[in-house]
Design an enzyme around this catalytic site. Sequence first.
Site, PDB file in Angstrom:
ATOM      1  N   LYS A  31      -7.418  -7.771 -12.538  1.00 12.28           N
ATOM      2  CA  LYS A  31      -6.814  -8.356 -13.744  1.00 12.28           C
ATOM      3  C   LYS A  31      -7.084  -9.862 -13.805  1.00 12.28           C
ATOM      4  O   LYS A  31      -7.468 -10.390 -14.842  1.00 12.28           O
ATOM      5  CB  LYS A  31      -5.290  -8.116 -13.769  1.00 12.28           C
ATOM      6  CG  LYS A  31      -4.880  -6.665 -13.702  1.00 12.28           C
ATOM      7  CD  LYS A  31      -3.372  -6.497 -13.827  1.00 12.28           C
ATOM      8  CE  LYS A  31      -2.586  -7.047 -12.636  1.00 12.28           C
ATOM      9  NZ  LYS A  31      -2.731  -6.274 -11.392  1.00 12.28           N
ATOM     10  N   ARG A  74       5.892  -6.062 -16.112  1.00 14.35           N
ATOM     11  CA  ARG A  74       5.825  -5.117 -15.001  1.00 14.35           C
ATOM     12  C   ARG A  74       6.939  -4.086 -15.074  1.00 14.35           C
ATOM     13  O   ARG A  74       6.992  -3.191 -14.232  1.00 14.35           O
ATOM     14  CB  ARG A  74       5.975  -5.883 -13.682  1.00 14.35           C
ATOM     15  CG  ARG A  74       4.682  -6.156 -12.931  1.00 14.35           C
ATOM     16  CD  ARG A  74       5.046  -7.062 -11.783  1.00 14.35           C
ATOM     17  NE  ARG A  74       4.181  -6.993 -10.662  1.00 14.35           N
ATOM     18  CZ  ARG A  74       3.118  -7.768 -10.461  1.00 14.35           C
ATOM     19  NH1 ARG A  74       2.741  -8.643 -11.363  1.00 14.35           N
ATOM     20  NH2 ARG A  74       2.427  -7.667  -9.352  1.00 14.35           N
ATOM     21  N   ARG A  95     -10.640  -7.225   2.666  1.00 16.13           N
ATOM     22  CA  ARG A  95     -10.822  -8.612   2.227  1.00 16.13           C
ATOM     23  C   ARG A  95      -9.966  -9.556   3.083  1.00 16.13           C
ATOM     24  O   ARG A  95     -10.398 -10.628   3.471  1.00 16.13           O
ATOM     25  CB  ARG A  95     -10.394  -8.734   0.757  1.00 16.13           C
ATOM     26  CG  ARG A  95     -11.368  -9.522  -0.091  1.00 16.13           C
ATOM     27  CD  ARG A  95     -10.842  -9.660  -1.504  1.00 16.13           C
ATOM     28  NE  ARG A  95     -11.212  -8.565  -2.359  1.00 16.13           N
ATOM     29  CZ  ARG A  95     -10.544  -8.205  -3.461  1.00 16.13           C
ATOM     30  NH1 ARG A  95      -9.459  -8.853  -3.836  1.00 16.13           N
ATOM     31  NH2 ARG A  95     -10.953  -7.210  -4.198  1.00 16.13           N
ATOM     32  N   ARG A 125      -2.728 -14.267   0.878  1.00 13.05           N
ATOM     33  CA  ARG A 125      -1.401 -14.700   0.439  1.00 13.05           C
ATOM     34  C   ARG A 125      -0.358 -14.208   1.436  1.00 13.05           C
ATOM     35  O   ARG A 125      -0.622 -13.304   2.220  1.00 13.05           O
ATOM     36  CB  ARG A 125      -1.088 -14.112  -0.936  1.00 13.05           C
ATOM     37  CG  ARG A 125      -2.011 -14.596  -2.007  1.00 13.05           C
ATOM     38  CD  ARG A 125      -1.748 -14.058  -3.395  1.00 13.05           C
ATOM     39  NE  ARG A 125      -0.912 -12.902  -3.545  1.00 13.05           N
ATOM     40  CZ  ARG A 125      -1.018 -12.031  -4.543  1.00 13.05           C
ATOM     41  NH1 ARG A 125      -1.974 -12.190  -5.458  1.00 13.05           N
ATOM     42  NH2 ARG A 125      -0.199 -11.024  -4.654  1.00 13.05           N
ATOM     43  N   ARG A 168       3.763  -3.033  -2.648  1.00  9.09           N
ATOM     44  CA  ARG A 168       3.427  -3.471  -4.011  1.00  9.09           C
ATOM     45  C   ARG A 168       2.875  -2.313  -4.823  1.00  9.09           C
ATOM     46  O   ARG A 168       3.149  -2.183  -6.017  1.00  9.09           O
ATOM     47  CB  ARG A 168       2.435  -4.636  -3.969  1.00  9.09           C
ATOM     48  CG  ARG A 168       3.145  -5.977  -3.698  1.00  9.09           C
ATOM     49  CD  ARG A 168       2.260  -7.026  -3.061  1.00  9.09           C
ATOM     50  NE  ARG A 168       1.072  -7.359  -3.808  1.00  9.09           N
ATOM     51  CZ  ARG A 168      -0.015  -7.937  -3.272  1.00  9.09           C
ATOM     52  NH1 ARG A 168      -0.038  -8.233  -1.986  1.00  9.09           N
ATOM     53  NH2 ARG A 168      -1.053  -8.228  -4.011  1.00  9.09           N
TER      54      ARG A 168
HETATM   55  P1  ADP Z   1      -0.649  -8.410  -7.525  1.00 13.57           P
HETATM   56  O1  ADP Z   1      -1.136  -8.044  -8.889  1.00 13.57           O
HETATM   57  O2  ADP Z   1      -1.764  -8.598  -6.548  1.00 13.57           O
HETATM   58  O3  ADP Z   1       0.418  -7.512  -6.977  1.00 13.57           O
HETATM   59  P2  ADP Z   1       0.737 -10.860  -8.554  1.00 13.57           P
HETATM   60  O4  ADP Z   1       0.142 -12.167  -8.227  1.00 13.57           O
HETATM   61  O5  ADP Z   1       0.662 -10.372  -9.952  1.00 13.57           O
HETATM   62  O6  ADP Z   1       0.052  -9.826  -7.546  1.00 13.57           O
HETATM   63  O7  ADP Z   1       2.292 -10.817  -8.110  1.00 13.57           O
HETATM   64  C1  ADP Z   1       2.707 -11.183  -6.820  1.00 13.57           C
HETATM   65  C2  ADP Z   1       4.218 -10.957  -6.668  1.00 13.57           C
HETATM   66  O8  ADP Z   1       4.922 -11.807  -7.595  1.00 13.57           O
HETATM   67  C3  ADP Z   1       4.718  -9.553  -7.008  1.00 13.57           C
HETATM   68  O9  ADP Z   1       4.620  -8.672  -5.891  1.00 13.57           O
HETATM   69  C4  ADP Z   1       6.180  -9.829  -7.412  1.00 13.57           C
HETATM   70  O10 ADP Z   1       6.999 -10.054  -6.277  1.00 13.57           O
HETATM   71  C5  ADP Z   1       6.063 -11.153  -8.152  1.00 13.57           C
HETATM   72  N1  ADP Z   1       5.833 -10.947  -9.608  1.00 13.57           N
HETATM   73  C6  ADP Z   1       4.717 -11.288 -10.304  1.00 13.57           C
HETATM   74  N2  ADP Z   1       4.821 -10.960 -11.591  1.00 13.57           N
HETATM   75  C7  ADP Z   1       6.036 -10.364 -11.734  1.00 13.57           C
HETATM   76  C8  ADP Z   1       6.727  -9.776 -12.822  1.00 13.57           C
HETATM   77  N3  ADP Z   1       6.178  -9.715 -14.047  1.00 13.57           N
HETATM   78  N4  ADP Z   1       7.969  -9.257 -12.596  1.00 13.57           N
HETATM   79  C9  ADP Z   1       8.528  -9.301 -11.374  1.00 13.57           C
HETATM   80  N5  ADP Z   1       7.922  -9.828 -10.290  1.00 13.57           N
HETATM   81  C10 ADP Z   1       6.683 -10.360 -10.457  1.00 13.57           C
END
Ligand code: ADP
Length: 195
Positions: free
Chosen positions: A13, A88, A127, A136, A147
């Site tokens: 994404k 989400r 990776r 991270r 996740r």
């Molecule tokens: P990825 O897509 O690799 O899981 P992101 O960078 O989108 O990673 O998100 C990392 C973390 O940030 C998530 O696991 C969550 O804890 C938090 N997070 C990100 N976006 C949201 C969201 N829209 N709602 C709730 N938590 C979020």
Amino acid sequence: MDLILFGPPGAGKGTQAKVLQDERGLIQLSTGDMLRAAVAQGTELGKKSKAIMDRGDLVPDDLVIGIIAERLEKPDCAKGVIFDGFPRTVAQAKALDVVLAGQGRKIDAVIELRVDDEAMVGRMESRVRENPAAARADDTPETLRKRLAVYRQNTEPLLDFYRGQGKLVTVDGMAPIAEVSAAIKRIIGGLGKPS
Ligand code: ADP
């Protein structure tokens, strides 16, 4: 034009959002990036979010909706945004519709990057092994699994929500990056035209 890029962790994404940002001048709004910035800056939001993110859970809806609503008011968002990692949950999606409607705008399309999500976890794990310095805090194998489980339980139901709104389009996220970009370009090119 306001778009959502949708898919499990590691689907690409962020990569595709950056392509759209560079090519079309849309603004990438990644709640993950915003939350990580808040953690790095030690803000109130960051303090509330850090432990939740580290274990792979979702930050509460009201906090995430708050940062998005605030960000959308900035003038640079006027020409259109790409939501990456947001919404989400169904609650976030409904709140987003309300916020956008308040500005006289709406989501034009939700682009699902369909991937084999088990393969994604494998790819992300290798990776991290190859480049641990770039990993991270939430890139441990356990947290990646978590996740993915959270994605399946809370986020995947959004596909039906957007299908119901007639906004869902799906592309093959397993294809090479340039092919995925081309597929997205075709979708965007067709928006607004009678089908
Ligand atoms: P990825 O897509 O690799 O899981 P992101 O960078 O989108 O990673 O998100 C990392 C973390 O940030 C998530 O696991 C969550 O804890 C938090 N997070 C990100 N976006 C949201 C969201 N829209 N709602 C709730 N938590 C979020």
